[in-house]
Write a protein that holds these residues in place. Sequence first.
Motif, mmCIF file in Angstrom:
data_model
loop_
_atom_site.group_PDB
_atom_site.id
_atom_site.type_symbol
_atom_site.label_atom_id
_atom_site.label_comp_id
_atom_site.label_asym_id
_atom_site.label_seq_id
_atom_site.Cartn_x
_atom_site.Cartn_y
_atom_site.Cartn_z
ATOM 1 N N THR A 249 0.854 -1.180 0.000
ATOM 2 C CA THR A 249 0.000 0.000 0.000
ATOM 3 C C THR A 249 0.891 1.232 0.000
ATOM 4 O OG1 THR A 249 -1.905 1.046 1.066
ATOM 5 C CG2 THR A 249 -0.155 0.263 2.519
ATOM 6 N N LYS A 250 0.302 2.373 -0.212
ATOM 7 C CA LYS A 250 1.067 3.615 -0.159
ATOM 8 C C LYS A 250 0.771 4.356 1.147
ATOM 9 C CE LYS A 250 1.947 4.561 -5.046
ATOM 10 N NZ LYS A 250 1.794 5.530 -6.159
ATOM 11 N N ILE A 251 1.849 4.757 1.814
ATOM 12 C CA ILE A 251 1.768 5.581 3.008
ATOM 13 C C ILE A 251 2.576 6.838 2.730
ATOM 14 C CG2 ILE A 251 2.278 5.741 5.481
ATOM 15 C CD1 ILE A 251 2.076 2.702 5.628
ATOM 16 N N ASN A 252 1.928 7.982 2.784
ATOM 17 C CA ASN A 252 2.593 9.254 2.432
ATOM 18 C C ASN A 252 3.231 9.180 1.042
ATOM 19 O OD1 ASN A 252 1.907 10.368 4.958
ATOM 20 N ND2 ASN A 252 3.734 9.457 5.900
ATOM 21 N N ASN A 253 2.466 8.599 0.104
ATOM 22 C CA ASN A 253 2.870 8.498 -1.308
ATOM 23 C C ASN A 253 4.082 7.596 -1.542
ATOM 24 O OD1 ASN A 253 0.832 10.285 -2.294
ATOM 25 N ND2 ASN A 253 2.048 12.025 -1.563
ATOM 26 N N THR A 254 4.421 6.760 -0.567
ATOM 27 C CA THR A 254 5.531 5.826 -0.705
ATOM 28 C C THR A 254 5.024 4.404 -0.509
ATOM 29 O OG1 THR A 254 7.075 7.470 0.165
ATOM 30 C CG2 THR A 254 7.829 5.182 0.139
ATOM 31 N N VAL A 255 5.471 3.486 -1.357
ATOM 32 C CA VAL A 255 5.039 2.091 -1.258
ATOM 33 C C VAL A 255 5.640 1.427 -0.021
ATOM 34 C CG1 VAL A 255 5.125 -0.188 -2.342
ATOM 35 C CG2 VAL A 255 4.700 1.846 -3.738
#
Length: 501
Positions: A175-181
């Motif tokens: 998933t992405k968290i703060n636009n990071t995978v």
Amino acid sequence: MPVHAPDFPPQFKWINTKHNLSLANFKGHPILLDFWTYCCINCVHILHDLKKIEEEFCPKGLVVLGVHCAKFSHEKDYENIKDACHRLNIQHPVIVDEEMQLWKKFAVRAWPTFILIDSDGMIAFSASGENKYDILKEHIINLLHNKNLPEIKLCEWENIEDKLNFRYPTKAVATKINNTVHYFVSDTYNNRIVQLNSEGKFISSFGEGILLSPQGCCVWKSELIVCDSEHHRLIAFDLEGKPQRKYRVIAGKGDKGVFESRSEYVAKLAPLNSPTDVCLWGNDLAITCTGSHQIVLFVAKDESILHIAGSGREDIVDGPASFAALAQPSGITAISDTVLAFTDSETSSIRLVVKNWNESGKTMIVSLVGEGLFDFGFCDGLGAEARLQHPLSCAWSSVSNNLYIVDSYNNALRIYSVDKDYLGTVHLSEKLNEPSGISWFDGHLIISDTNCHRIIVIDETKITQKDNIDSLDVIPIENIYSGPFGHISDVPKYMLTQDIV
């Protein structure tokens, strides 16, 4: 009339002991034999009771031995059985019953079966199935009555203490968290979840002391939903937080059971039975209950569990979902808001749950590949003729509209085209070893290569289907994540044999 127990063939291989054993080694001691195979969820369930029997009665002279009788061809391989014994923490000797010779000599008819042999070498009692602890205990007490026997220590099993690496991971999602995978991995043997960044570097681990044999997982809103398989419940962890995450039990009372047709429970009181995988389906969560051969739905709006498929009988029978027969449903994925695909491992099949079938309002089960409990193989082709061997997981690609399957006992990645009703094989640049999980995220396939203790990532765009779906190029692996992971402060110094990521 009592029957004398047949001895073990001297040429058969053993696990968890350095020497081949025979009944003569245990003269004067009662023996409990467990006939099992590692694909069988019932055989896994009884290990808890077997462990209690070992702890209580082996110090008093009881001998416990496993007899592995393979159902699938993959399960006949010695190294695969050895891996299963370690993965399941089996701490007694196990004989590999080649071609089921002992099965036939002891007249066994089902997995699992217990056979008690008395101190004179005669068969004293036998029973099949789960929930046999009380009756076994009663007979063992009688066999040990007025006997002062020493403990026979047999096992050469060594506990695997390895927190630096994955140990038999069964599912990974991204998933992405703060636009990071970010990747979240069910590190099943270590009873934890491991979080990695987009480069596969360790971020944190959590769930130890909470989870027991975590398996399928999915991201739902701001939480990671995990199948806490051996606790028979569903756990929700916050996606962010260190060192331990906030968590809550969202479903499962902790005791396994069987759902009545169309029954509904308050989620935390539901008798989930070895939940193995979970996926988002509309606003709710679909869950496979491998132990009861059923599929249920966590309904978010009122936090309830609703039975949607599987009568509880182990078989492959299509039709109205509540009355259809399933056989250890394992992996599950949503194709649309009205269609689920799942792998039915014991029938080596791919099947669908379809809501509002032909606008009838009924929910139906439809099989795409697979025919019976003992029909398996490795064959590409149209759905009616293709074969798999104990597939454990599947993932739907919303880009290519293909269903990807980890064909676990064929060590293969398969691809099913819904439009063509055709099952093919994706040839990879790396060999798989009993993969048990697959997920799709942002154009990538994430495979849990379980017996290789690693996660591999594949760029789906590299999988080019030609006119002949059997002719696929060898697909390169984009990334392999296998550790070591952890913080130096987390582990004893004697374990630090290599640099920590």
